[in-house]
Design a protein around this motif. Structure first.
Motif, PDB file in Angstrom:
ATOM      1  N   TRP A 167      -4.602   9.619  -9.061  1.00  0.00           N
ATOM      2  CA  TRP A 167      -3.642   9.380  -8.008  1.00  0.00           C
ATOM      3  C   TRP A 167      -2.470   8.948  -8.744  1.00  0.00           C
ATOM      4  CZ3 TRP A 167      -1.730  10.801  -3.798  1.00  0.00           C
ATOM      5  CH2 TRP A 167      -0.891   9.866  -3.109  1.00  0.00           C
ATOM      6  N   GLY A 169       0.193   7.767  -7.364  1.00  0.00           N
ATOM      7  CA  GLY A 169       0.770   6.577  -6.453  1.00  0.00           C
ATOM      8  C   GLY A 169       0.501   5.055  -6.825  1.00  0.00           C
ATOM      9  N   THR A 246      -5.320   5.924  -2.066  1.00  0.00           N
ATOM     10  CA  THR A 246      -4.367   6.899  -1.127  1.00  0.00           C
ATOM     11  C   THR A 246      -4.109   6.294   0.002  1.00  0.00           C
ATOM     12  OG1 THR A 246      -6.168   8.166  -0.351  1.00  0.00           O
ATOM     13  CG2 THR A 246      -5.149   8.925  -2.517  1.00  0.00           C
ATOM     14  N   ALA A 249      -0.532   6.193   1.439  1.00  0.00           N
ATOM     15  CA  ALA A 249      -0.039   7.294   1.538  1.00  0.00           C
ATOM     16  C   ALA A 249      -0.417   8.385   2.607  1.00  0.00           C
ATOM     17  CB  ALA A 249       0.052   8.124   0.080  1.00  0.00           C
ATOM     18  N   THR A 250      -1.324   7.871   3.237  1.00  0.00           N
ATOM     19  CA  THR A 250      -2.265   8.492   4.365  1.00  0.00           C
ATOM     20  C   THR A 250      -1.820   8.021   6.024  1.00  0.00           C
ATOM     21  OG1 THR A 250      -4.095   8.444   2.988  1.00  0.00           O
ATOM     22  CG2 THR A 250      -4.377   8.976   5.293  1.00  0.00           C
ATOM     23  N   THR A 254      -2.204  13.165   8.227  1.00  0.00           N
ATOM     24  CA  THR A 254      -2.759  13.987   7.181  1.00  0.00           C
ATOM     25  C   THR A 254      -3.883  14.721   7.547  1.00  0.00           C
ATOM     26  OG1 THR A 254      -1.966  12.005   5.914  1.00  0.00           O
ATOM     27  CG2 THR A 254      -3.729  13.494   4.754  1.00  0.00           C
ATOM     28  N   ARG A 335       2.034  15.340  -4.585  1.00  0.00           N
ATOM     29  CA  ARG A 335       3.240  15.581  -3.794  1.00  0.00           C
ATOM     30  C   ARG A 335       2.987  15.927  -2.467  1.00  0.00           C
ATOM     31  NH1 ARG A 335       7.843  13.481  -2.442  1.00  0.00           N
ATOM     32  NH2 ARG A 335       9.588  14.676  -2.048  1.00  0.00           N
ATOM     33  N   TYR A 337       0.196  15.628  -0.919  1.00  0.00           N
ATOM     34  CA  TYR A 337      -0.574  14.500  -0.137  1.00  0.00           C
ATOM     35  C   TYR A 337       0.474  13.599   0.508  1.00  0.00           C
ATOM     36  CZ  TYR A 337      -4.415  11.583   1.089  1.00  0.00           C
ATOM     37  OH  TYR A 337      -5.189  10.668   1.759  1.00  0.00           O
ATOM     38  N   GLU A 338       1.410  13.126  -0.207  1.00  0.00           N
ATOM     39  CA  GLU A 338       2.380  12.304   0.162  1.00  0.00           C
ATOM     40  C   GLU A 338       3.383  12.930   1.460  1.00  0.00           C
ATOM     41  OE1 GLU A 338       4.247  11.522  -3.585  1.00  0.00           O
ATOM     42  OE2 GLU A 338       3.277   9.563  -3.984  1.00  0.00           O
ATOM     43  N   ARG A 342       3.995  12.548   6.265  1.00  0.00           N
ATOM     44  CA  ARG A 342       5.189  12.146   7.073  1.00  0.00           C
ATOM     45  C   ARG A 342       5.853  13.271   7.639  1.00  0.00           C
ATOM     46  NH1 ARG A 342       6.575  10.403   1.691  1.00  0.00           N
ATOM     47  NH2 ARG A 342       8.024  12.025   0.895  1.00  0.00           N
TER      48      ARG A 342
END
Length: 373
Positions: A167, A169, A246, A249-250, A254, A335, A337-338, A342
């Motif tokens: 990961w 991030g 994560t 970023a979730t 998601t 990418r 996942y991120e 959103r």
């Protein structure tokens, strides 16, 4: 390393929420009122955490009384416990509590402290807490062999760098692990029936999205975890620590196949595990000609569902993320996942991979036929 000593800050905010006319309530004004005396008794009692918490790196320990109910020589105070694990929590963790008091001469004395009705238990409600500090982990256990807790800390320490390699991030790079003594004790910490977690090795709790928040807790099922091989424990811990990494970023948007699949992909990454070995239930279905018609739906991952169906969902999610990492590259998977947190999945797929959901699904189905035959 985690600081081993921190000053514990204790405060009490006396908020009188019980109207004077309510049954069982008195004038809530501070000073000489009976309710004020109960609040002061709670404040005096909560100056320090219980002795069985002495080894936990706590800070910001406080009881905020929200209501008082008196009945003669007995009183119940509802309160919100707030605390942080020093070095782990960026915001206070909370717990609704019910504090019982008895009249002691002219004053009041606390006789019991427990979860408020409907609230989940805290680990220390289950007994004296043993603390093991790893290089990248904090393990808190009740009713467990100290050697098992040390082994758990070592396993968590190994999982953290494996997750960081998968990961890209930002994340804290450390993890809190709770190790209750029984499956029933685990379920009490999570507020669900024990059968919900039977057969699982561990689960992760935490709020999705960014911003200050209590650190996720990885809660280990002592029964399910004990049954795993050494390799199985490594996979389970790495999977759960991936959820910790994560979390910021979730979001609720998601897809579960992406969240769970990414966690499994990170756990299996760098191991010699083949698709058929890592997804045996799905492999059996594909060999029967039962290739899934779509990527696993969110409800397919629900706790307490049909174990074989859940296993197929997890296997399918892992192989979807494995396909993306292999065909489009690991940075593209991260990418995706991120972006999926959103924006709608079709837009995220187009931006991250330059593909659409029907084409991804077709490629995934083809990979299942080739790799699981």
């Amino acid at each position: 390393m985690i600081p081993v000593r921190r000053r514990t800050v204790v405060r009490l905010l006396a908020l009188a929420l019980c109207p004077p006319a309510a049954a069982g309530c008195a004038d809530p004004a501070p000073g000489g009122s009976a309710d004020g005396a109960v609040r002061r008794a709670v404040a005096d009692w909560s100056v320090a955490p219980p002795v069985r918490l002495a080894g936990i790196p706590l800070e910001g320990w406080s009881y905020e009384v929200t209501s008082v109910r008196r009945d003669g020589v007995r009183a119940l105070a509802r309160a919100e416990l707030r605390y942080r694990l020093a070095g782990y929590d960026s915001a206070p963790a909370g717990s609704a509590r019910e504090v019982e008091l008895a009249r002691d001469g002219a004053g009041w004395r606390v006789t019991a402290d427990r979860p408020a009705p409907g609230a989940v238990a805290q680990l220390w409600d289950q007994g004296e807490v043993a603390v093991v500090r790893g290089a990248r982990s904090l393990v808190l256990g009740v009713g467990r062999d100290p050697r098992a807790l040390s082994a758990l800390a070592a396993e968590a320490d190994r999982a953290v760098p494996a997750v960081s390699a998968a990961w890209p991030g930002p994340w804290a790079g450390r993890v809190v692990v709770l190790a209750p003594g029984t499956l029933e004790a685990m379920a009490a910490l999570l507020g669900r029936p024990a059968d919900t977690y039977r057969g699982l090795g561990a689960v992760t709790t935490g709020a999705t999205g960014g911003g200050p928040a209590p650190a996720d807790r990885v809660v280990v099922n002592p029964e399910g975890y004990q049954e795993l091989s050494e390799a199985g424990r490594r996979i389970v811990l790495t999977h759960e620590v991936t959820h910790v990494a994560t979390r910021a970023a979730t979001s609720a948007g998601t897809p579960q196949w992406l969240s769970e699949g990414f966690a499994d992909w990170a756990a299996y990454r760098g191991t010699p595990t083949t698709p058929a070995e890592g997804a045996p239930e799905l492999a059996r279905a594909v060999r029967r000609g039962e290739v899934p018609g779509a990527l696993p739906a969110d409800e397919a991952f629900a706790f307490g569902g049909d174990p074989q169906a859940v296993a197929r969902a997890y296997g399918g999610a892992w192989l979807a993320c494995r396909l993306i990492a292999g065909r489009w590259g690991e940075p593209a998977l991260a990418r995706l996942y991120e972006l999926a947190a959103r924006e709608p999945l079709p837009a995220a797929l187009d931006e991250a991979l330059g593909t659409n959901l029907p084409d991804l699904t077709h490629a995934w189905q083809q990979a299942l036929r080739e790799e699981l035959r």
